[in-house]
Design an enzyme around this catalytic site. Structure first.
Site, mmCIF file in Angstrom:
data_model
loop_
_atom_site.group_PDB
_atom_site.id
_atom_site.type_symbol
_atom_site.label_atom_id
_atom_site.label_comp_id
_atom_site.label_asym_id
_atom_site.label_seq_id
_atom_site.Cartn_x
_atom_site.Cartn_y
_atom_site.Cartn_z
ATOM 1 N N ILE A 92 0.830 -1.205 0.000
ATOM 2 C CA ILE A 92 0.000 0.000 0.000
ATOM 3 C C ILE A 92 0.859 1.247 0.000
ATOM 4 O O ILE A 92 1.999 1.239 0.452
ATOM 5 C CB ILE A 92 -1.001 0.051 1.180
ATOM 6 C CG1 ILE A 92 -0.378 -0.448 2.477
ATOM 7 C CG2 ILE A 92 -2.246 -0.728 0.855
ATOM 8 C CD1 ILE A 92 -1.329 -0.390 3.650
ATOM 9 N N LYS A 127 -0.685 -0.212 11.784
ATOM 10 C CA LYS A 127 0.251 -0.790 10.822
ATOM 11 C C LYS A 127 1.300 -1.554 11.623
ATOM 12 O O LYS A 127 2.193 -0.966 12.232
ATOM 13 C CB LYS A 127 0.912 0.287 9.963
ATOM 14 C CG LYS A 127 1.768 -0.331 8.864
ATOM 15 C CD LYS A 127 2.212 0.695 7.853
ATOM 16 C CE LYS A 127 2.876 0.050 6.645
ATOM 17 N NZ LYS A 127 3.950 -0.863 6.950
ATOM 18 N N GLU A 184 -0.208 -10.019 9.639
ATOM 19 C CA GLU A 184 1.191 -9.760 9.979
ATOM 20 C C GLU A 184 1.639 -10.667 11.125
ATOM 21 O O GLU A 184 0.963 -10.739 12.154
ATOM 22 C CB GLU A 184 1.311 -8.284 10.408
ATOM 23 C CG GLU A 184 2.701 -7.740 10.343
ATOM 24 C CD GLU A 184 3.044 -7.136 8.980
ATOM 25 O OE1 GLU A 184 2.293 -7.342 7.999
ATOM 26 O OE2 GLU A 184 4.082 -6.462 8.903
ATOM 27 N N LYS A 301 -8.528 2.287 5.402
ATOM 28 C CA LYS A 301 -9.072 1.566 4.250
ATOM 29 C C LYS A 301 -10.514 2.009 4.030
ATOM 30 O O LYS A 301 -11.269 2.143 5.007
ATOM 31 C CB LYS A 301 -9.050 0.047 4.514
ATOM 32 C CG LYS A 301 -7.647 -0.503 4.689
ATOM 33 C CD LYS A 301 -7.625 -1.945 5.161
ATOM 34 C CE LYS A 301 -6.185 -2.391 5.388
ATOM 35 N NZ LYS A 301 -6.075 -3.724 5.987
ATOM 36 N N CYS A 419 39.283 7.541 36.613
ATOM 37 C CA CYS A 419 38.026 8.270 36.421
ATOM 38 C C CYS A 419 38.290 9.590 35.700
ATOM 39 O O CYS A 419 39.142 10.370 36.143
ATOM 40 C CB CYS A 419 37.370 8.518 37.779
ATOM 41 S SG CYS A 419 35.933 9.610 37.677
ATOM 42 N N CYS A 422 37.515 12.554 38.438
ATOM 43 C CA CYS A 422 38.289 12.807 39.663
ATOM 44 C C CYS A 422 39.657 12.123 39.670
ATOM 45 O O CYS A 422 40.448 12.344 40.581
ATOM 46 C CB CYS A 422 37.489 12.375 40.891
ATOM 47 S SG CYS A 422 37.363 10.589 41.063
ATOM 48 N N CYS A 437 34.126 4.007 39.304
ATOM 49 C CA CYS A 437 35.093 4.928 39.878
ATOM 50 C C CYS A 437 35.124 4.657 41.377
ATOM 51 O O CYS A 437 34.079 4.533 42.007
ATOM 52 C CB CYS A 437 34.640 6.359 39.595
ATOM 53 S SG CYS A 437 35.362 7.568 40.709
HETATM 54 S S1 IVH Z 1 -3.224 -3.971 4.150
HETATM 55 C C1 IVH Z 1 -3.794 -4.311 -0.323
HETATM 56 N N1 IVH Z 1 -3.163 -3.590 6.740
HETATM 57 O O1 IVH Z 1 2.214 -3.091 5.559
HETATM 58 C C2 IVH Z 1 -3.611 -4.052 1.123
HETATM 59 N N2 IVH Z 1 -1.092 -3.982 5.633
HETATM 60 O O2 IVH Z 1 2.354 -2.297 2.220
HETATM 61 C C3 IVH Z 1 -2.543 -4.874 1.706
HETATM 62 N N3 IVH Z 1 0.838 -4.039 7.146
HETATM 63 O O3 IVH Z 1 3.975 -5.294 4.305
HETATM 64 C C4 IVH Z 1 -2.015 -4.508 3.010
HETATM 65 N N4 IVH Z 1 -0.267 -3.678 9.009
HETATM 66 O O4 IVH Z 1 2.292 -6.523 5.751
HETATM 67 C C5 IVH Z 1 -2.433 -3.828 5.635
HETATM 68 N N5 IVH Z 1 -3.294 -3.278 9.049
HETATM 69 C C6 IVH Z 1 -2.565 -3.514 7.943
HETATM 70 C C7 IVH Z 1 -1.163 -3.685 7.988
HETATM 71 C C8 IVH Z 1 -0.460 -3.908 6.807
HETATM 72 C C9 IVH Z 1 0.915 -3.905 8.485
HETATM 73 C C10 IVH Z 1 2.000 -4.256 6.286
HETATM 74 C C11 IVH Z 1 1.814 -5.315 5.261
HETATM 75 C C12 IVH Z 1 2.677 -4.855 4.122
HETATM 76 C C13 IVH Z 1 2.656 -3.378 4.267
HETATM 77 C C14 IVH Z 1 1.690 -2.757 3.294
#
Ligand code: IVH
Length: 684
Positions: A92, A127, A184, A301, A419, A422, A437
């Site tokens: 993304i 993220k 993840e 999103k 030291c 001192c 020291c």
């Molecule tokens: S959505 C098409 N949601 O960030 C959408 N990605 O470039 C696909 N990542 O390495 C990804 N947390 O592993 C999405 N809540 C989250 C995320 C997430 C981490 C990582 C993902 C990828 C990068 C996205």
């Protein structure tokens, strides 16, 4: 070799620059995706990648099917079988700005693309900073797990994924013919620290950060070894789906995945409009440090799947999602020097003096190197380019070196024999990591630190007596030992730098106020080695008077709960020193006093012998206040739950301590019950 093959990115034409950027990015892709040993922090890599993306966007003639911008990762490693993704695993777009504008920019792009002015509904998530994984469930059973690889083809890591306990091997009530779940894999901060502690104790290599820990474990060829590294997982989306009717929204998908028994992070929200997106970003930024795992931003999103479809993709990135990053917690910089800091008890800490760098939200110019062994283990030289990490309120540290950037005139570090403050001998006792020291309070540095500690909020609480002032007081010979503090007058203080009549008067008032204290604060304030705040409280509670503590021999000291031989010896040594007894007497002669513990109210011992653990947030009082109230009733407040814990007080969002209490069958009090308990003994 990296250094030789790369041209500087200075003056060159766009075509050459794009070629150079591709070469660098490809090199780092191999380091990161195939060798699991990245040589630059993510933020540095992101900068290169963004620059190439921008260049290709502005000059379409530079676009090429083999540019790293056209793929998501690196090639498949030998050793794992390749898995072709039924639906490509895309990346993304990332907004790296620090302010809220990322949220507004995204919302504007979405509205423009849809030709709509109506408020858009968004699903907001964290993220996570780990490794993307595709889990394939057939008729609810986990049949395969694969890494992202280059987005088209990943690696079969099913064996390793199966060792992750939070990933269900079969789903609850899911009969879909095919359900691919994406998410993840990450390592929690606690697991990361525990793993590193164990490795360090065994003299084995440690992990640089939790993300490398997660990636390294998943790509470990021996699943038994992978299983030893504790990993977790959060689901955030779908891949191929057959035989299941999709919910109408992304939020609905996450709820459904949760109902299937998959871990989905609780910190998510469905909101409307740009302001709410920015609000989510801000709220999470504030929570970032206290989360049990690393994140590097939030993800927005478009919630409606119909709108997602309408928005589609642009150059392999969905138009309906964006990652809004936080300031990076790791950056590259140069070690200009390594200096020694002398602590309150004489400990010598090597500190890297850095080329100032913006990391974790502030400018950092010092980073701790802990001790001599750590410097050797990380192989830090003066002149080196290093990775500096600053996460949360933790002191910035050097986590690694980039050996290929070491200049010829780089210098190794050696711990001084005397030291630097001192001139006293420096000793390092057997089995100890720290050099010390031996100057004691003869050493100006130790004296300054001891005064600062004495004045600290949790000790004598002398407001306004900060490091700059203490520095001057010691350097100008106005204070030789702690009791001298109480001889300071307004006239003397007012003539110091940065001081005026008013501020001088404030200090004198604060000194006067500090004379009314408690026995445990006074004991803690004395900087007796190994006597921390909680030991000081134990001692005060057990003996009741300072005289009793000063006269106690090692055997009697050992009778205090939680006092072991090291602490007992340290106390006995301290009070057998004539100089220390003089200092204590001189302090008491200034008028420092405390209430007599022995006669401290009828309920003072109502909860004696009971150990409490506080967890989560209480709504009616702060944690310090709750702790003080319990201690005033004679209870002990511990930091972790064990079989010896009598009660756990659980506030809002109580986490692992609550789970532990339930596991061990320790009684749990909610806030209401806790308040009732306090009310039994005192008026709140
Ligand atoms: S959505 C098409 N949601 O960030 C959408 N990605 O470039 C696909 N990542 O390495 C990804 N947390 O592993 C999405 N809540 C989250 C995320 C997430 C981490 C990582 C993902 C990828 C990068 C996205």
């Amino acid at each position: 070799m990296l250094k030789d093959s790369f041209l500087p990115l200075g003056e060159m034409n766009n075509k050459d620059r794009a070629a150079e950027l591709r070469k660098q990015i490809e090199f780092h892709n191999i380091q990161y995706y195939q060798l699991d040993s990245p040589v630059i922090p993510d933020a540095e890599y992101d900068k290169l990648f963004r620059e190439l993306q921008n260049l290709e966007a502005v000059h379409p003639e530079l676009q090429a099917p083999d540019s790293p911008t056209q793929r998501v990762g690196g090639k498949v490693l030998e050793g794992f079988s390749p898995v072709r993704h039924a639906v490509p695993m895309l990346s993304i777009r990332t907004e790296t700005d620090i302010e809220a504008s990322g949220a507004y920019n995204f919302d504007t792009r979405v509205k423009n693309a849809l030709g709509s002015t109506a408020e858009i509904e968004y699903a907001c998530e964290l993220k996570f900073d780990g490794l993307a994984i595709n889990l394939r469930y057939e008729k609810g059973v986990l049949v395969q797990a694969a890494t992202r690889g280059d987005g088209e083809t990943g690696e079969d890591v099913t064996q390793n994924i199966r060792t992750i306990h939070v990933i269900p091997l079969h789903l609850k009530d899911c009969h879909a013919e095919i359900l691919e779940v994406r998410g993840e894999v990450y390592m929690s901060r606690k697991d990361f620290n525990q793993y590193n502690d164990k490795q360090r104790a065994a003299g084995l290599p440690t992990l640089v950060n939790p993300r490398n820990g997660a990636a390294g474990s998943i790509r470990q060829l021996d699943p038994a070894l992978a299983a030893k590294r504790p990993l977790s997982f959060f689901a955030y989306g779908l891949g191929e789906v057959k035989g299941w009717t999709l919910p109408a929204t992304h939020g609905g998908i996450l709820d459904a995945l949760e109902a299937f028994g998959l871990p989905v992070c609780k910190d998510r929200a469905v909101v409307k409009g740009a302001a709410a997106l920015a609000g989510f970003h801000q709220k999470i930024a504030e929570m970032r440090d206290s989360l049990p795992f690393d994140i590097d931003g939030v993800v927005y999103k478009v919630n409606s799947l119909t709108l997602q479809q309408e928005l589609g993709f642009v150059s392999r990135e969905p138009r309906w999602a964006v990652a809004h990053k936080f300031p990076a917690e790791e950056q590259l910089t140069i070690v200009r020097n390594i200096e020694i800091q002398v602590g309150r008890t004489g400990k010598l800490t090597p500190v890297a003096k850095l080329e100032p760098v913006f990391v974790g939200g502030t400018t950092v110019s010092n980073a701790t190197l802990h001790n001599e062994d750590e410097i050797r283990r990380k192989d830090v030289h003066i002149g080196d380019t290093v990775i500096v990490r600053r996460a949360g309120d933790v002191i910035p540290e050097v986590v690694g070196v980039m050996p290929e950037r070491r200049p010829q005139d780089a210098r190794a570090f050696a711990m001084p024999k005397t030291c630097p403050v001192c001139g006293s001998h420096v000793v390092r006792e057997e089995g100890e990591a720290d050099a010390r020291c031996t100057g004691g309070l003869f050493c100006d540095a130790q004296r300054k630190q001891a005064i600062l500690h004495f004045a600290g909020r949790r000790a004598m609480d002398i407001e306004g007596l900060g490091d700059k002032l203490v520095e001057q007081l010691v350097d100008e010979g106005l204070i030789h030992s702690l009791p001298d503090l109480y001889k300071l007058d307004v006239a003397t203080l007012a003539q110091l730098e940065r001081m005026a009549e008013k501020s001088a008067q404030n200090i004198v008032d604060a000194l006067e106020k500090s004379k009314s204290t408690t026995l445990n604060r006074f004991l803690f304030a004395l900087s007796i080695r190994h006597v921390g705040e909680s030991t000081a409280k134990d001692l005060a509670r057990h003996f009741g008077t300072l005289e009793a503590i000063m006269q106690a021999n090692v055997d009697r000291l050992l009778q205090v709960p939680d006092v072991g031989p090291v602490v007992a010896q340290s106390l006995a040594d301290f009070f057998s020193e004539a100089h220390n007894i003089e200092v204590v007497q001189a302090l008491r002669d200034t008028g420092i006093h405390w209430p007599d513990q022995a006669g401290a109210g009828a309920n003072a011992q109502a909860l004696a012998g009971q150990t409490f653990v506080l967890t989560g947030t209480l709504t009616s009082m702060g944690r310090d206040e709750a702790k003080a109230k319990l201690e005033a009733l004679g209870a002990k407040v511990a930091g972790s739950v064990s079989r010896k814990t009598h009660f756990v007080v659980a506030g809002v969002e109580a986490g692992s301590k609550l789970e532990k209490a339930q596991e061990l069958g320790v009684p749990v009090l909610d806030e209401q019950k806790f308040i009732e308990l306090l009310q039994q003994f005192q008026s709140l």
